[in-house]
Scaffold this active site. Structure first.
Site: not given
Ligand SMILES: O=C(O)CCC(=O)C(=O)O
Ligand SMILES: [Fe+2]
Length: 187
Positions: A49, A51, A105, A115
């Site tokens: 996705h 952001d 990403h 994690r």
């Molecule tokens: O957990 C991550 O490293 C990325 C999280 C992410 O892309 C998001 O919350 O939009």
């Molecule tokens: Fe994200």
């Protein structure tokens, strides 16, 4: 502060972005928990996705798993102790006429450990017009999008989600979402 440096870098007034965001801003916070997974190659922790935010500031722990897409390949974003990850979102991408690109990403899982990450999304108001300033438009960088508000962008996101439900494709890709708002210079 980051937005002010980015504005300066583009040759815009230092407060070009921040004046709008200071007037009406909202900060979204998301805590992400990714459990260890026995078959990490079969599933993603966070799907591919971009952001929607202007900027996202991310704190990740030392496990790793965040990947960004560039030149057709996925690259891991190595955790650095004490460092934050700053992502450009779709709002800033459109607002800067693509000078700053929103980054595609995803998060991959691993077999051994869980994690955690904490993402802060600097969101813009639905009424904000995301027209790129004239300074960022020239022959080499023609205007990419017709004038639209962040609310219009959200409508495109909802449309893309509805399409995803009716197909097997599942990807919140800003380029695809913003395609519906592209500038059409006409015949
Ligand atoms: O957990 C991550 O490293 C990325 C999280 C992410 O892309 C998001 O919350 O939009
Ligand atoms: Fe994200």
């Amino acid at each position: 502060m980051i937005l002010e440096l980015l504005a300066e870098h583009l040759g815009l007034a230092t407060d070009f972005f921040s004046q709008h965001l200071n007037a009406k801003r909202s900060l979204g916070l998301r805590m992400n928990y990714y459990p260890a997974c026995p078959q990490p190659s079969h599933v993603l922790g966070a799907n591919v996705h971009t952001d929607g935010s202007s900027l996202t500031v991310l704190q990740q722990d030392k496990v790793g798993g965040l990947q960004i897409h560039r030149d057709g390949r996925w690259f891991g974003v190595k955790p650095i102790h004490g460092a934050l990850v700053v992502n450009v979102g779709d709002a800033l991408h459109a607002w800067t006429n693509g000078h700053f690109k929103s980054v595609l990403h995803r998060v991959v899982l691993n077999k051994e450990v869980h994690r955690l990450s904490l993402a802060a999304f600097l969101n813009v108001d639905n009424s904000l017009a995301l027209s790129a300033p004239d300074e960022l438009v020239d022959e080499a960088h023609p205007r990419l999008y017709r004038p639209f508000t962040f609310g219009d962008y959200i409508q495109q996101v909802l449309r893309a989600r509805a399409e995803e439900k009716s197909s097997s494709k599942s990807m919140m890709d800003g380029n695809r979402i913003l395609a519906g708002l592209r500038f059409d210079p006409g015949p």
